[in-house]
Design an enzyme around this catalytic site. Structure first.
Site, PDB file in Angstrom:
ATOM      1  CG  ASP A  14     -51.391  -2.808  10.648  1.00 54.00           C
ATOM      2  OD1 ASP A  14     -51.835  -4.206  10.104  1.00 54.00           O
ATOM      3  OD2 ASP A  14     -52.420  -1.385  10.560  1.00 54.00           O
TER       4      ASP A  14
ATOM      5  CG  ASP B 188     -44.228  -2.449   9.880  1.00 52.39           C
ATOM      6  OD1 ASP B 188     -44.667  -2.198   8.535  1.00 52.39           O
ATOM      7  OD2 ASP B 188     -44.599  -3.392   9.857  1.00 52.39           O
TER       8      ASP B 188
ATOM      9  CB  CYS C 201     -21.703  -3.793  12.242  1.00 51.59           C
ATOM     10  SG  CYS C 201     -23.531  -3.409  13.401  1.00 51.59           S
TER      11      CYS C 201
ATOM     12  CB  CYS D 297     -24.186  -2.383  16.480  1.00 53.58           C
ATOM     13  SG  CYS D 297     -24.453  -4.283  16.819  1.00 53.58           S
TER      14      CYS D 297
ATOM     15  CB  CYS E 218     -20.768  -5.808  15.193  1.00 52.48           C
ATOM     16  SG  CYS E 218     -21.894  -5.966  14.654  1.00 52.48           S
TER      17      CYS E 218
ATOM     18  CG  HIS F 145     -26.501  -7.030  13.667  1.00 50.28           C
ATOM     19  ND1 HIS F 145     -25.844  -6.297  13.635  1.00 50.28           N
ATOM     20  CD2 HIS F 145     -26.236  -8.110  13.136  1.00 50.28           C
ATOM     21  CE1 HIS F 145     -24.850  -6.238  12.766  1.00 50.28           C
ATOM     22  NE2 HIS F 145     -25.602  -7.600  11.640  1.00 50.28           N
TER      23      HIS F 145
HETATM   24  N1  LIG Z   1     -53.264  -2.654   8.027  1.00 47.13           N
HETATM   25  C1  LIG Z   1     -52.214  -2.782   7.018  1.00 47.13           C
HETATM   26  N2  LIG Z   1     -51.118  -4.274   7.029  1.00 47.13           N
HETATM   27  C2  LIG Z   1     -50.449  -4.373   6.900  1.00 47.13           C
HETATM   28  C3  LIG Z   1     -49.508  -5.234   6.929  1.00 47.13           C
HETATM   29  C4  LIG Z   1     -49.235  -4.926   8.207  1.00 47.13           C
HETATM   30  C5  LIG Z   1     -47.663  -4.163   8.868  1.00 47.13           C
HETATM   31  N3  LIG Z   1     -46.913  -4.667  10.135  1.00 47.13           N
HETATM   32  C6  LIG Z   1     -47.798  -4.557  10.729  1.00 47.13           C
HETATM   33  C7  LIG Z   1     -47.436  -5.003  12.452  1.00 47.13           C
HETATM   34  C8  LIG Z   1     -47.646  -4.706  13.583  1.00 47.13           C
HETATM   35  C9  LIG Z   1     -48.326  -5.232  14.132  1.00 47.13           C
HETATM   36  C10 LIG Z   1     -48.030  -6.601  13.625  1.00 47.13           C
HETATM   37  C11 LIG Z   1     -46.695  -6.069  12.319  1.00 47.13           C
HETATM   38  C12 LIG Z   1     -48.460  -4.979   5.567  1.00 47.13           C
HETATM   39  N4  LIG Z   1     -47.387  -6.033   6.136  1.00 47.13           N
HETATM   40  C13 LIG Z   1     -46.722  -6.440   4.519  1.00 47.13           C
HETATM   41  N5  LIG Z   1     -46.298  -7.302   4.298  1.00 47.13           N
HETATM   42  C14 LIG Z   1     -45.935  -9.025   5.542  1.00 47.13           C
HETATM   43  C15 LIG Z   1     -44.285  -9.539   4.619  1.00 47.13           C
HETATM   44  C16 LIG Z   1     -43.678 -10.097   5.281  1.00 47.13           C
HETATM   45  C17 LIG Z   1     -44.311 -11.655   7.108  1.00 47.13           C
HETATM   46  C18 LIG Z   1     -43.871 -12.119   7.324  1.00 47.13           C
HETATM   47  C19 LIG Z   1     -41.780 -11.250   7.521  1.00 47.13           C
HETATM   48  C20 LIG Z   1     -41.487 -10.918   6.629  1.00 47.13           C
HETATM   49  C21 LIG Z   1     -42.174 -10.169   5.382  1.00 47.13           C
HETATM   50  N6  LIG Z   1     -47.970  -6.503   3.927  1.00 47.13           N
HETATM   51  C22 LIG Z   1     -48.893  -5.581   3.932  1.00 47.13           C
HETATM   52  C23 LIG Z   1     -50.027  -4.629   3.849  1.00 47.13           C
HETATM   53  C24 LIG Z   1     -50.487  -4.634   4.853  1.00 47.13           C
HETATM   54  C25 LIG Z   1     -51.719  -3.387   4.511  1.00 47.13           C
HETATM   55  O1  LIG Z   1     -52.891  -3.987   3.601  1.00 47.13           O
HETATM   56  N7  LIG Z   1     -52.819  -2.677   5.813  1.00 47.13           N
END
Ligand SMILES: Nc1nc2c(CCNCC3CCCC3)c3[nH]c(NCCc4ccccc4)nc3cc2c(=O)[nH]1
Length: 375
Positions: free
Chosen positions: A95, A269, A307, A309, A312, A338
């Site tokens: 990212d 992701d 599962c 895995c 499990c 898991h």
């Molecule tokens: N560039 C960019 N990245 C976004 C991300 C990060 C995606 N994972 C990156 C990985 C690379 C390293 C870190 C992550 C997002 N993550 C989320 N929601 C996560 C919500 C969430 C948070 C915690 C627990 C569960 C859900 N919305 C996102 C929108 C964007 C976006 O518009 N632009």
């Protein structure tokens, strides 16, 4: 010039927008739809590369913001790039750091030039521009890179989001120009526009015009309801070219993955599986199971009887509960393994359902068993 990333659409599911495809990268070809484990600081927490291969992971994520701050992209570059540094020879996606600046850093100021902020590690004043972010991603050497974008709050005003979308498009253009390794690293554009259909259309039009090898759908999974996310996906995915991969960022839970696939998303992701694993919460076909709970103290069944895995097949709820309660890190390794397997395997089951044109029946049966009510 041969592009670094290619997408092959294999089959469209008969009754939905779902697609079976494959994404070709310099580090292998991987079937989609796919879930990508997150390894923010060049490690998927408690997972060795062998574990990730055994569970079927293809592409894993890492992050420009974190690795730029620590250990520094120059060290990773000297190691020969992320693949060598972390001994992972399959796909890597980074990212761009924009989202992390907004979600981690204190005191930040956004301008046309980029984002000024203070490090979440030591308060140091830093500045990230589209050019800097792209150059860090070039040094990290991921197969797939993200453009530098702003993810506006979902409920921001129309005017703010419109200005943000236009700046994100200008930043995407600057990123394309700054990109030093287009032959080996594919750069994706990130569509923004919050919940506004015309701004999503404007963002998609701008980015598709720049002909990226793939497109991310950003600005979602930031507090809006599942219904809102699905509404935005309904009109956004059709704006993107069919012959390019679509990556929904930051998603997520099993139901959101299935509903995203139905609306034409290919890649996902989320930190969720490893994050909830750390407090002993696991995903099973019968819904979430908090293995720390006292009722599992003499329960010698696997986390999920359905599962197959490694965890499990070899460990019980009682044992994993004991490890978590005793603060034994092996316990977190087992719940993390898991949970990651659960989402990766869910995508394999979804691929089969697309093959058989029965994805909606699969969704029905999965939701019934998992315990989801209609949102
Ligand atoms: N560039 C960019 N990245 C976004 C991300 C990060 C995606 N994972 C990156 C990985 C690379 C390293 C870190 C992550 C997002 N993550 C989320 N929601 C996560 C919500 C969430 C948070 C915690 C627990 C569960 C859900 N919305 C996102 C929108 C964007 C976006 O518009 N632009």
């Amino acid at each position: 010039m041969e592009p670094a990333i290619k997408y092959r659409l294999i089959k469209k599911e008969k009754h939905t927008g779902a697609r079976l495809g494959e994404i070709v990268t310099p580090h292998g070809t991987f079937k989609t739809p796919m879930f990508m484990p997150v390894g923010t600081q060049a490690s998927v927490k408690t997972m060795a590369p062998e574990d990730l291969k055994e569970m079927g992971a293809g592409i894993i994520l890492s992050n420009t913001y974190h690795l730029w701050l620590r250990p520094g992209e120059d060290i990773v570059e000297k190691a020969g790039g992320l693949h060598k540094f972390m001994n992972w020879d399959r796909g890597v996606l980074t990212d761009s750091g924009g989202f992390q600046v907004f979600s981690l850093a204190k005191l930040r100021d956004i301008s046309e030039e980029g984002v000024a902020f203070k490090s979440h590690l030591n308060g140091e004043k830093l500045f990230l521009s589209p050019e800097k972010a792209i150059h860090v991603e070039n040094a990290l050497g991921a197969d797939i890179m993200m453009s530098f974008d702003e993810c506006p709050p979902f409920f921001e005003s129309y005017d703010y989001v419109k200005k943000s979308v236009e700046r994100t498009s200008r930043w995407a253009e600057r990123g394309l120009i700054a990109h030093q390794n287009p032959a080996t690293q594919g750069l994706f554009g990130i569509v923004q526009g919050a919940g506004f259909e015309d701004l999503r259309r404007q963002s998609a039009r701008d980015l598709v015009g720049m002909d990226f090898p793939g497109y991310s759908i950003g600005g979602l999974s930031v507090g809006e309801s599942k219904g809102e996310m699905n509404r935005v996906l309904d009109f956004t995915t059709p704006m993107l070219p069919e012959d390019k991969p679509r990556y929904l960022m930051g998603v997520g839970s099993p139901d959101a993955l299935i509903d995203g696939v139905i609306r034409g998303v290919d890649m996902f992701d989320c930190v969720l599986p490893t994050r909830i694993a750390r407090n002993g919460t696991t995903m099973t076909s019968q819904g979430r199971l908090v293995v720390k709970n006292a009722k599992y103290s003499e329960d010698f069944r696997p986390l999920d009887p359905k599962c197959d895995c490694y965890v499990c097949k070899n460990y019980t709820r009682a044992y994993i509960r004991h490890l978590i309660k005793a603060d034994e890190t092996f316990g977190i390794h087992l719940t993390s393994y898991h949970n990651l397997y659960f989402l990766i395997n869910l995508m394999h089951q979804v691929q089969d359902a697309i093959e058989q044109d029965n994805l909606l029946e699969f969704r029905e049966a999965f939701f019934e068993e998992y315990g989801y009510n209609e949102n």
